[in-house]
Design an enzyme around this catalytic site. Structure first.
Site, PDB file in Angstrom:
ATOM      1  N   HIS A 206      14.140 -30.257 -22.686  1.00  0.00           N
ATOM      2  CA  HIS A 206      15.067 -30.359 -22.016  1.00  0.00           C
ATOM      3  C   HIS A 206      16.478 -30.541 -22.729  1.00  0.00           C
ATOM      4  O   HIS A 206      17.760 -30.358 -22.090  1.00  0.00           O
ATOM      5  CB  HIS A 206      14.778 -31.785 -20.903  1.00  0.00           C
ATOM      6  CG  HIS A 206      15.351 -32.907 -21.466  1.00  0.00           C
ATOM      7  ND1 HIS A 206      14.501 -33.589 -22.332  1.00  0.00           N
ATOM      8  CD2 HIS A 206      16.509 -33.463 -21.702  1.00  0.00           C
ATOM      9  CE1 HIS A 206      15.018 -34.628 -22.901  1.00  0.00           C
ATOM     10  NE2 HIS A 206      16.312 -34.752 -22.474  1.00  0.00           N
TER      11      HIS A 206
HETATM   12  C1  UD1 Z   1      20.894 -35.797 -19.130  1.00  0.00           C
HETATM   13  C2  UD1 Z   1      21.381 -36.487 -20.752  1.00  0.00           C
HETATM   14  C3  UD1 Z   1      20.186 -36.675 -21.746  1.00  0.00           C
HETATM   15  C4  UD1 Z   1      19.154 -37.384 -21.400  1.00  0.00           C
HETATM   16  C5  UD1 Z   1      18.523 -36.397 -20.305  1.00  0.00           C
HETATM   17  C6  UD1 Z   1      17.260 -37.267 -19.679  1.00  0.00           C
HETATM   18  C7  UD1 Z   1      23.767 -36.255 -20.751  1.00  0.00           C
HETATM   19  C8  UD1 Z   1      24.892 -35.681 -21.507  1.00  0.00           C
HETATM   20  N1  UD1 Z   1      22.594 -35.838 -20.907  1.00  0.00           N
HETATM   21  O1  UD1 Z   1      20.345 -34.427 -19.796  1.00  0.00           O
HETATM   22  O2  UD1 Z   1      20.838 -37.433 -22.765  1.00  0.00           O
HETATM   23  O3  UD1 Z   1      18.055 -36.927 -22.407  1.00  0.00           O
HETATM   24  O4  UD1 Z   1      19.357 -36.479 -19.049  1.00  0.00           O
HETATM   25  O5  UD1 Z   1      16.376 -36.500 -18.853  1.00  0.00           O
HETATM   26  O6  UD1 Z   1      24.011 -37.199 -20.156  1.00  0.00           O
HETATM   27  N2  UD1 Z   1      19.147 -31.599 -12.219  1.00  0.00           N
HETATM   28  C9  UD1 Z   1      18.544 -31.323 -11.255  1.00  0.00           C
HETATM   29  N3  UD1 Z   1      18.145 -32.488 -10.616  1.00  0.00           N
HETATM   30  C10 UD1 Z   1      18.245 -33.740 -11.092  1.00  0.00           C
HETATM   31  C11 UD1 Z   1      18.883 -33.769 -12.444  1.00  0.00           C
HETATM   32  C12 UD1 Z   1      19.412 -32.755 -12.904  1.00  0.00           C
HETATM   33  O7  UD1 Z   1      18.376 -30.167 -10.597  1.00  0.00           O
HETATM   34  O8  UD1 Z   1      18.105 -34.312 -10.429  1.00  0.00           O
HETATM   35  C13 UD1 Z   1      19.732 -30.451 -13.174  1.00  0.00           C
HETATM   36  C14 UD1 Z   1      21.055 -29.721 -12.477  1.00  0.00           C
HETATM   37  O9  UD1 Z   1      20.924 -28.280 -12.636  1.00  0.00           O
HETATM   38  C15 UD1 Z   1      22.113 -30.274 -13.910  1.00  0.00           C
HETATM   39  C16 UD1 Z   1      20.872 -30.124 -15.204  1.00  0.00           C
HETATM   40  O10 UD1 Z   1      19.724 -30.379 -14.504  1.00  0.00           O
HETATM   41  O11 UD1 Z   1      22.913 -29.743 -14.168  1.00  0.00           O
HETATM   42  C17 UD1 Z   1      21.246 -31.063 -16.265  1.00  0.00           C
HETATM   43  O12 UD1 Z   1      21.557 -32.455 -15.728  1.00  0.00           O
HETATM   44  P1  UD1 Z   1      22.172 -33.664 -16.589  1.00  0.00           P
HETATM   45  O13 UD1 Z   1      21.844 -34.871 -15.994  1.00  0.00           O
HETATM   46  O14 UD1 Z   1      23.732 -32.955 -16.544  1.00  0.00           O
HETATM   47  O15 UD1 Z   1      21.740 -33.446 -18.098  1.00  0.00           O
HETATM   48  P2  UD1 Z   1      20.243 -33.550 -18.573  1.00  0.00           P
HETATM   49  O16 UD1 Z   1      19.950 -32.219 -19.056  1.00  0.00           O
HETATM   50  O17 UD1 Z   1      19.256 -34.063 -17.306  1.00  0.00           O
HETATM   51  N1  UDP Z   2       9.129 -38.853 -18.425  1.00  0.00           N
HETATM   52  C1  UDP Z   2       8.293 -38.904 -17.160  1.00  0.00           C
HETATM   53  N2  UDP Z   2       7.979 -37.840 -16.396  1.00  0.00           N
HETATM   54  C2  UDP Z   2       8.232 -36.595 -17.245  1.00  0.00           C
HETATM   55  C3  UDP Z   2       8.821 -36.546 -18.398  1.00  0.00           C
HETATM   56  C4  UDP Z   2       9.340 -37.563 -18.949  1.00  0.00           C
HETATM   57  O1  UDP Z   2       8.303 -39.785 -16.923  1.00  0.00           O
HETATM   58  O2  UDP Z   2       7.976 -35.530 -16.521  1.00  0.00           O
HETATM   59  C5  UDP Z   2       9.687 -40.057 -19.118  1.00  0.00           C
HETATM   60  C6  UDP Z   2       9.068 -40.245 -20.469  1.00  0.00           C
HETATM   61  O3  UDP Z   2       7.806 -40.916 -20.635  1.00  0.00           O
HETATM   62  C7  UDP Z   2       9.828 -41.198 -21.248  1.00  0.00           C
HETATM   63  C8  UDP Z   2      11.232 -40.773 -20.604  1.00  0.00           C
HETATM   64  O4  UDP Z   2      10.842 -40.194 -19.161  1.00  0.00           O
HETATM   65  O5  UDP Z   2       9.538 -42.466 -20.855  1.00  0.00           O
HETATM   66  C9  UDP Z   2      12.192 -39.755 -21.455  1.00  0.00           C
HETATM   67  O6  UDP Z   2      13.064 -39.261 -20.651  1.00  0.00           O
HETATM   68  P1  UDP Z   2      13.729 -37.733 -21.278  1.00  0.00           P
HETATM   69  O7  UDP Z   2      12.826 -37.067 -22.049  1.00  0.00           O
HETATM   70  O8  UDP Z   2      14.165 -37.174 -19.862  1.00  0.00           O
HETATM   71  O9  UDP Z   2      14.871 -38.360 -21.624  1.00  0.00           O
HETATM   72  P2  UDP Z   2      15.380 -38.698 -23.409  1.00  0.00           P
HETATM   73  O10 UDP Z   2      14.435 -39.698 -23.730  1.00  0.00           O
HETATM   74  O11 UDP Z   2      15.304 -37.386 -24.310  1.00  0.00           O
HETATM   75  O12 UDP Z   2      16.610 -39.166 -23.347  1.00  0.00           O
END
Ligand code: UD1
Ligand code: UDP
Length: 361
Positions: A206
């Site tokens: 991601h």
């Molecule tokens: C964010 C964090 C990242 C973290 C991740 C955990 C920042 C800059 N990044 O990344 O550090 O590892 O969360 O998962 O804060 N979207 C949906 N539904 C949702 C959420 C997101 O469709 O409920 C889609 C949208 O298109 C959105 C994209 O995902 O634009 C990215 O979401 P965003 O929260 O901006 O960043 P993450 O990639 O989720």
């Molecule tokens: N996780 C989850 N379901 C998923 C993918 C990840 O519950 O489908 C959990 C995972 O076990 C961990 C956390 O989400 O506890 C990690 O989040 P993510 O990878 O989104 O973000 P990061 O840790 O890179 O910020």
């Protein structure tokens, strides 16, 4: 004592759950939970509150997705209003997302005391939005709760005084211990996905640097499809990644050859991790969880913040530059292990954090 906790993204619901439990066990500590709304899909947000027994947030700011500046700015404005209303003794922020930075900055501008959980981590790669968030959050925080010695050293090098730093271990380790039994008793995701224990690779992708670079994304998914010719590959898809795969017309092809699923809940994820033969990921949390379950991991990034996992042989960094190098790295790692060491504390990080906050009040 009143604490305001700011959460917004999936990993923060898990981290915050451990502290919410510790707060409920402490005397005379009240917690107000603020959800920025950064993550909002049912399976990226509400599911975690339900599964982990976290109370419904007192405020949901409903910010949603936007560019970095817009998202962070809107959070800053809304969080400020909540902090003025609540007047907390401490504001807790977790990790390194835009919700983390917005919470820390809003608090610091009001001269409220800020505690950063999972402080001191560094990738030394300022192109990562998370690195910018971490560095800035650490430097406006009053108390920095760090999971590792390496993180202590990073902060000391940046001139942060040792009186502000508390090495308490990792709240994600607390979470694994706390929810392990519940996970075992949950509906078995392996059966649902038709997977055999230790006969599949679990992957997650991601990170912006991978999803937003077509070359890297193609290399990763081509490698996973090659690996799937030899061993099942299951991949719960982050919505960000699903959108990019569909846009690049890669979704159908990968869906046919990998076991793609929607994001799963924490308890199912724990089972998928525990019973995997190997984990392939660009997630911070998933790298550590692989080790908690003593499963080897290939991290498809140029670097990691969790360097001790590499030092002890549990993790290998594989920059996703070509499908061949990724495939080779994965196949070579199948069945390997690392050193039997205890990293990340003793599972009491959350209660130590609450004790520290009470003590500093
Ligand atoms: C964010 C964090 C990242 C973290 C991740 C955990 C920042 C800059 N990044 O990344 O550090 O590892 O969360 O998962 O804060 N979207 C949906 N539904 C949702 C959420 C997101 O469709 O409920 C889609 C949208 O298109 C959105 C994209 O995902 O634009 C990215 O979401 P965003 O929260 O901006 O960043 P993450 O990639 O989720
Ligand atoms: N996780 C989850 N379901 C998923 C993918 C990840 O519950 O489908 C959990 C995972 O076990 C961990 C956390 O989400 O506890 C990690 O989040 P993510 O990878 O989104 O973000 P990061 O840790 O890179 O910020």
């Amino acid at each position: 004592m009143k604490i305001v906790t700011i959460v917004g993204a999936r990993p923060q619901f898990i981290k915050a759950a451990t502290i919410s439990h510790a707060v409920r066990e402490a005397d005379q500590v009240e917690e107000i939970l603020v959800h920025t709304g950064q993550h909002y899909d049912e399976n990226m947000s509400q599911l975690f509150f339900d599964e982990l027994g976290v109370p419904t947030p007192d405020y949901n700011l409903g910010i949603g997705s936007a560019s970095h500046g817009e998202q962070t700015g809107r959070m800053l404005e809304s969080i400020e209003k909540v902090l003025v209303e609540e007047g907390p003794d401490w504001v807790i922020v977790h990790g390194d997302t835009n919700s983390t930075l917005a919470g820390a900055l809003a608090a610091a501008k009001l001269s409220a005391s800020v505690a950063h959980v999972e402080a001191g981590l560094r990738s030394f790669n300022r192109r990562m939005p998370e690195e910018v968030n971490r560095v800035l959050t650490d430097h406006v925080s009053d108390l920095l709760f760090v999971p590792t010695q390496d993180a202590v050293q990073n902060l000391r090098r940046e001139g942060i005084g040792s009186s502000k730093i508390a090495e308490v271990g990792d709240v994600m380790y607390d979470a694994v211990l706390h929810y392990s039994e519940k996970a075992e008793n949950t509906k078995n995701v392996l059966e649902k996905l038709n997977l055999e224990k230790k006969a599949y690779v679990l992957a997650t992708v991601h990170r912006a640097e991978n999803t937003d670079d077509p070359g890297r994304l193609t290399a990763i998914f081509e490698a996973l499809m090659q690996v799937a010719e030899e061993i099942d590959v299951v991949l719960p898809l982050h919505p960000r990644t699903e959108k990019v795969l569909r846009r690049q017309s890669l979704f159908k092809q990968t869906d046919a050859r990998l076991c793609l699923t929607d994001p799963v809940g924490y308890l199912s994820m724990m089972l998928l991790e525990r019973h995997a033969r190997l984990v392939v990921t660009d997630s911070g949390g998933v790298q550590k969880e692989a080790y908690f379950h003593r499963v080897p991991c290939v991290t498809i990034r140029d670097e990691t913040e969790w360097v001790e996992l590499v030092e002890h042989g549990w993790n290998v960094i594989t920059p996703p530059t070509s499908s061949n190098s990724i495939r080779t790295s994965i196949i070579d790692r199948l069945g390997t292990t690392g050193d039997e060491v205890d990293l990340y504390g003793d599972g009491t990080a959350a209660s130590q954090i609450v004790d520290n906050l009470v003590h500093h009040h």
